[in-house]
Design a protein around this motif. Sequence first.
Motif, PDB file in Angstrom:
ATOM      1  N   GLU A   1      51.600 -62.338  70.390  1.00 18.17           N
ATOM      2  CA  GLU A   1      50.687 -63.376  69.358  1.00 18.17           C
ATOM      3  C   GLU A   1      49.938 -64.307  70.388  1.00 18.17           C
ATOM      4  OE1 GLU A   1      52.651 -65.067  65.884  1.00 18.17           O
ATOM      5  OE2 GLU A   1      54.714 -64.664  66.903  1.00 18.17           O
ATOM      6  N   SER A   2      48.602 -64.134  70.544  1.00 17.93           N
ATOM      7  CA  SER A   2      47.805 -64.624  71.475  1.00 17.93           C
ATOM      8  C   SER A   2      47.673 -66.208  71.380  1.00 17.93           C
ATOM      9  CB  SER A   2      46.450 -63.990  71.295  1.00 17.93           C
ATOM     10  OG  SER A   2      45.957 -64.492  70.068  1.00 17.93           O
ATOM     11  N   ARG A   3      48.148 -66.811  70.198  1.00 17.77           N
ATOM     12  CA  ARG A   3      47.933 -68.356  70.119  1.00 17.77           C
ATOM     13  C   ARG A   3      49.428 -68.975  70.858  1.00 17.77           C
ATOM     14  NH1 ARG A   3      49.816 -66.267  65.244  1.00 17.77           N
ATOM     15  NH2 ARG A   3      51.302 -67.647  64.156  1.00 17.77           N
ATOM     16  N   PHE A   4      50.202 -68.226  71.371  1.00 16.43           N
ATOM     17  CA  PHE A   4      51.576 -68.501  71.805  1.00 16.43           C
ATOM     18  C   PHE A   4      51.530 -68.393  73.256  1.00 16.43           C
ATOM     19  CE2 PHE A   4      53.287 -68.307  67.283  1.00 16.43           C
ATOM     20  CZ  PHE A   4      52.970 -69.617  66.824  1.00 16.43           C
ATOM     21  N   ILE A   5      52.349 -69.383  74.141  1.00 13.99           N
ATOM     22  CA  ILE A   5      52.462 -68.960  75.470  1.00 13.99           C
ATOM     23  C   ILE A   5      53.736 -68.495  75.892  1.00 13.99           C
ATOM     24  CG2 ILE A   5      52.212 -70.146  77.786  1.00 13.99           C
ATOM     25  CD1 ILE A   5      49.701 -71.495  76.385  1.00 13.99           C
ATOM     26  N   PHE A   6      54.799 -69.575  75.463  1.00 15.62           N
ATOM     27  CA  PHE A   6      56.078 -69.266  75.932  1.00 15.62           C
ATOM     28  C   PHE A   6      56.812 -68.753  74.600  1.00 15.62           C
ATOM     29  CE2 PHE A   6      55.152 -72.938  78.732  1.00 15.62           C
ATOM     30  CZ  PHE A   6      55.164 -72.345  80.124  1.00 15.62           C
ATOM     31  N   LYS A   7      56.547 -69.049  73.360  1.00 11.81           N
ATOM     32  CA  LYS A   7      57.311 -68.659  72.150  1.00 11.81           C
ATOM     33  C   LYS A   7      57.168 -66.988  72.271  1.00 11.81           C
ATOM     34  CE  LYS A   7      57.316 -68.633  67.205  1.00 11.81           C
ATOM     35  NZ  LYS A   7      56.633 -68.850  65.747  1.00 11.81           N
ATOM     36  N   ASN A   8      58.207 -66.226  71.903  1.00  7.12           N
ATOM     37  CA  ASN A   8      58.487 -64.923  72.009  1.00  7.12           C
ATOM     38  C   ASN A   8      58.765 -64.306  73.508  1.00  7.12           C
ATOM     39  OD1 ASN A   8      57.258 -64.701  69.491  1.00  7.12           O
ATOM     40  ND2 ASN A   8      55.389 -64.515  70.140  1.00  7.12           N
ATOM     41  N   ILE A   9      58.574 -65.284  74.370  1.00  7.36           N
ATOM     42  CA  ILE A   9      58.885 -64.902  75.704  1.00  7.36           C
ATOM     43  C   ILE A   9      60.102 -65.561  76.213  1.00  7.36           C
ATOM     44  CG2 ILE A   9      57.946 -64.964  78.170  1.00  7.36           C
ATOM     45  CD1 ILE A   9      56.427 -63.191  76.315  1.00  7.36           C
ATOM     46  N   ILE A  10      60.434 -66.663  76.236  1.00  9.90           N
ATOM     47  CA  ILE A  10      61.522 -67.173  76.713  1.00  9.90           C
ATOM     48  C   ILE A  10      62.484 -67.446  75.456  1.00  9.90           C
ATOM     49  CG2 ILE A  10      62.528 -69.661  77.442  1.00  9.90           C
ATOM     50  CD1 ILE A  10      59.831 -70.472  78.515  1.00  9.90           C
ATOM     51  N   THR A  11      63.763 -66.642  76.070  1.00 12.82           N
ATOM     52  CA  THR A  11      64.543 -66.539  74.983  1.00 12.82           C
ATOM     53  C   THR A  11      65.653 -67.425  75.055  1.00 12.82           C
ATOM     54  OG1 THR A  11      66.032 -64.961  76.161  1.00 12.82           O
ATOM     55  CG2 THR A  11      64.413 -63.896  74.932  1.00 12.82           C
ATOM     56  N   PRO A  12      66.666 -67.814  74.093  1.00 11.72           N
ATOM     57  CA  PRO A  12      67.689 -68.885  74.522  1.00 11.72           C
ATOM     58  C   PRO A  12      68.518 -68.830  75.672  1.00 11.72           C
ATOM     59  CG  PRO A  12      67.630 -68.153  71.947  1.00 11.72           C
ATOM     60  CD  PRO A  12      66.596 -67.369  72.742  1.00 11.72           C
ATOM     61  N   GLU A  13      68.656 -67.639  75.964  1.00  8.20           N
ATOM     62  CA  GLU A  13      69.551 -67.194  77.283  1.00  8.20           C
ATOM     63  C   GLU A  13      68.811 -67.475  78.691  1.00  8.20           C
ATOM     64  OE1 GLU A  13      68.933 -63.239  75.312  1.00  8.20           O
ATOM     65  OE2 GLU A  13      69.529 -65.232  74.792  1.00  8.20           O
ATOM     66  N   ASP A  14      67.488 -67.635  78.641  1.00  8.23           N
ATOM     67  CA  ASP A  14      66.728 -67.369  79.945  1.00  8.23           C
ATOM     68  C   ASP A  14      66.741 -68.755  80.626  1.00  8.23           C
ATOM     69  OD1 ASP A  14      65.826 -64.631  79.620  1.00  8.23           O
ATOM     70  OD2 ASP A  14      63.965 -65.374  78.366  1.00  8.23           O
ATOM     71  N   LYS A  15      66.592 -68.819  81.814  1.00 10.82           N
ATOM     72  CA  LYS A  15      66.657 -69.721  82.664  1.00 10.82           C
ATOM     73  C   LYS A  15      65.593 -69.448  83.732  1.00 10.82           C
ATOM     74  CE  LYS A  15      69.373 -73.140  83.538  1.00 10.82           C
ATOM     75  NZ  LYS A  15      70.406 -73.995  84.132  1.00 10.82           N
ATOM     76  N   PHE A  16      64.410 -69.933  83.994  1.00 14.82           N
ATOM     77  CA  PHE A  16      63.462 -69.729  84.944  1.00 14.82           C
ATOM     78  C   PHE A  16      63.279 -71.068  85.944  1.00 14.82           C
ATOM     79  CE2 PHE A  16      61.847 -67.289  81.261  1.00 14.82           C
ATOM     80  CZ  PHE A  16      61.811 -66.097  81.862  1.00 14.82           C
ATOM     81  N   THR A  17      63.124 -70.560  87.223  1.00 21.16           N
ATOM     82  CA  THR A  17      63.127 -71.677  88.242  1.00 21.16           C
ATOM     83  C   THR A  17      61.907 -72.190  88.027  1.00 21.16           C
ATOM     84  OG1 THR A  17      64.554 -70.151  89.642  1.00 21.16           O
ATOM     85  CG2 THR A  17      63.393 -72.351  90.763  1.00 21.16           C
ATOM     86  N   PHE A  18      60.804 -71.185  87.936  1.00 19.68           N
ATOM     87  CA  PHE A  18      59.436 -72.053  87.597  1.00 19.68           C
ATOM     88  C   PHE A  18      58.579 -71.079  86.939  1.00 19.68           C
ATOM     89  CE2 PHE A  18      59.223 -69.234  91.461  1.00 19.68           C
ATOM     90  CZ  PHE A  18      58.076 -68.358  91.035  1.00 19.68           C
ATOM     91  N   THR A  19      57.382 -71.761  86.172  1.00 16.44           N
ATOM     92  CA  THR A  19      56.349 -70.730  85.701  1.00 16.44           C
ATOM     93  C   THR A  19      55.086 -71.061  86.593  1.00 16.44           C
ATOM     94  OG1 THR A  19      55.814 -72.549  84.270  1.00 16.44           O
ATOM     95  CG2 THR A  19      57.281 -71.477  83.381  1.00 16.44           C
ATOM     96  N   ILE A  20      54.158 -69.993  86.364  1.00 15.35           N
ATOM     97  CA  ILE A  20      52.916 -70.023  87.280  1.00 15.35           C
ATOM     98  C   ILE A  20      52.026 -69.724  86.315  1.00 15.35           C
ATOM     99  CG2 ILE A  20      53.325 -67.643  88.106  1.00 15.35           C
ATOM    100  CD1 ILE A  20      52.647 -68.684  90.919  1.00 15.35           C
ATOM    101  N   CYS A  21      50.812 -70.023  86.409  1.00 13.35           N
ATOM    102  CA  CYS A  21      49.632 -69.856  85.808  1.00 13.35           C
ATOM    103  C   CYS A  21      48.293 -70.044  86.261  1.00 13.35           C
ATOM    104  CB  CYS A  21      49.713 -70.398  84.248  1.00 13.35           C
ATOM    105  SG  CYS A  21      48.268 -69.796  83.054  1.00 13.35           S
ATOM    106  N   ASN A  22      47.416 -69.143  86.088  1.00 13.77           N
ATOM    107  CA  ASN A  22      45.861 -69.323  86.509  1.00 13.77           C
ATOM    108  C   ASN A  22      45.303 -68.979  84.948  1.00 13.77           C
ATOM    109  OD1 ASN A  22      43.507 -69.395  87.602  1.00 13.77           O
ATOM    110  ND2 ASN A  22      43.505 -67.205  88.352  1.00 13.77           N
ATOM    111  N   PRO A  23      45.125 -70.422  84.329  1.00 12.64           N
ATOM    112  CA  PRO A  23      44.643 -70.169  82.893  1.00 12.64           C
ATOM    113  C   PRO A  23      43.074 -69.715  82.923  1.00 12.64           C
ATOM    114  CG  PRO A  23      44.616 -72.378  83.621  1.00 12.64           C
ATOM    115  CD  PRO A  23      45.269 -71.657  84.775  1.00 12.64           C
ATOM    116  N   PRO A  24      42.638 -69.292  81.755  1.00 18.34           N
ATOM    117  CA  PRO A  24      41.332 -68.851  81.453  1.00 18.34           C
ATOM    118  C   PRO A  24      40.493 -69.994  81.550  1.00 18.34           C
ATOM    119  CG  PRO A  24      42.735 -67.977  79.716  1.00 18.34           C
ATOM    120  CD  PRO A  24      43.645 -68.964  80.587  1.00 18.34           C
ATOM    121  N   PHE A  25      39.399 -69.965  82.384  1.00 19.05           N
ATOM    122  CA  PHE A  25      38.674 -70.983  82.774  1.00 19.05           C
ATOM    123  C   PHE A  25      37.429 -71.515  81.718  1.00 19.05           C
ATOM    124  CE2 PHE A  25      34.790 -73.047  85.119  1.00 19.05           C
ATOM    125  CZ  PHE A  25      35.480 -73.926  85.904  1.00 19.05           C
TER     126      PHE A  25
END
Length: 325
Positions: A171-195
């Motif tokens: 779903e292109s309108r979302f960034i973390f939704k559908n990706i981060i699940t309740p059991e996930d733990k990430f140390t960091f996120t990284i992104c080079n966004p569209p300019f």
Amino acid sequence: MKPKTITEKTNLHPRNLDRFGYNFEQLIEKSPELQHFVSINEHNIETIDFSNPDAVKSLNKALLLSHYDIKNWDIPKNYLCPPIPGRADYIHYIADLLASGNNGIIPEGETVQGLDIGVGANCIYPIIGNSAYGWSFVGTDIDLQAIENCSAIIEDNPKLIDAISLQQQTESRFIFKNIITPEDKFTFTICNPPFHASQDEATKSTVRKINNLENTKTTTRGAAERSETKPVLNFGGHNAELWCEGGELGFVTQMIYESAKYPMQCLWFTTLVSKKENLSSLYKTLNKVSAVEVKTIDMAQGQKTSRIVAWTFLSEAQQKAWKFE
């Protein structure tokens, strides 16, 4: 006459492997095809034509092989071919950020997990992060072809298989939704966004950059600077990589609002912000979602100044309690 060597690029991170310029002799030894693109310019300095996408791709292949032991790497035509020194800087600054809450020690190993939003077809951030620090990554993208190409790179380099996993954002309108699940733990996120905010804006930018390139003398230093400031012209770029509705500000604002829904599941959310004028609005949004701490890390690449904006919802005590093992 022997070609001159490049002086130290003090604008790059101290741990950046390209801080002392490109060692073309060493790179050609690793990747002979690069020889076809190397020439000596009017200042007696070895360089490549950074406006030639084939030359840039060949340089990237040589750098990835020489610095990061990546033996098979390629991208489809018209996909972003990133300037590796700049991408490496982002990874090294993330390492410093993590060290700042870990008694000055950079946490290494696969238990440090990064989430790369918009991994693209090139998989550069996960490759560098894994090679430099042994980190593991989840790479996401809305573009299935980009995901499939990353998958091919990983399969062609067995050391990456257990270190990098991929997930398409459906779903292109979302960034973390559908990706981060309740059991996930990430140390960091990284992104080079569209300019850019539209395809038309991206196209006009390309025209300006072509004109600038044609009106500028090439030196190795100048070429390296242009490689950072002209991603559309020099490094290709698929639609989703270059523009989105709302541009950089819209994308990062959405990212901030979504990050607030996963406050305890990530130590540091981070993104590149290229346009300085977007910072004020982004800081207001971060204040609205009650980010506990916000850091802005300047990155100077060539004539362009970019920066990383990082934020966390964890208190100082919670940050110190975060387990890196």
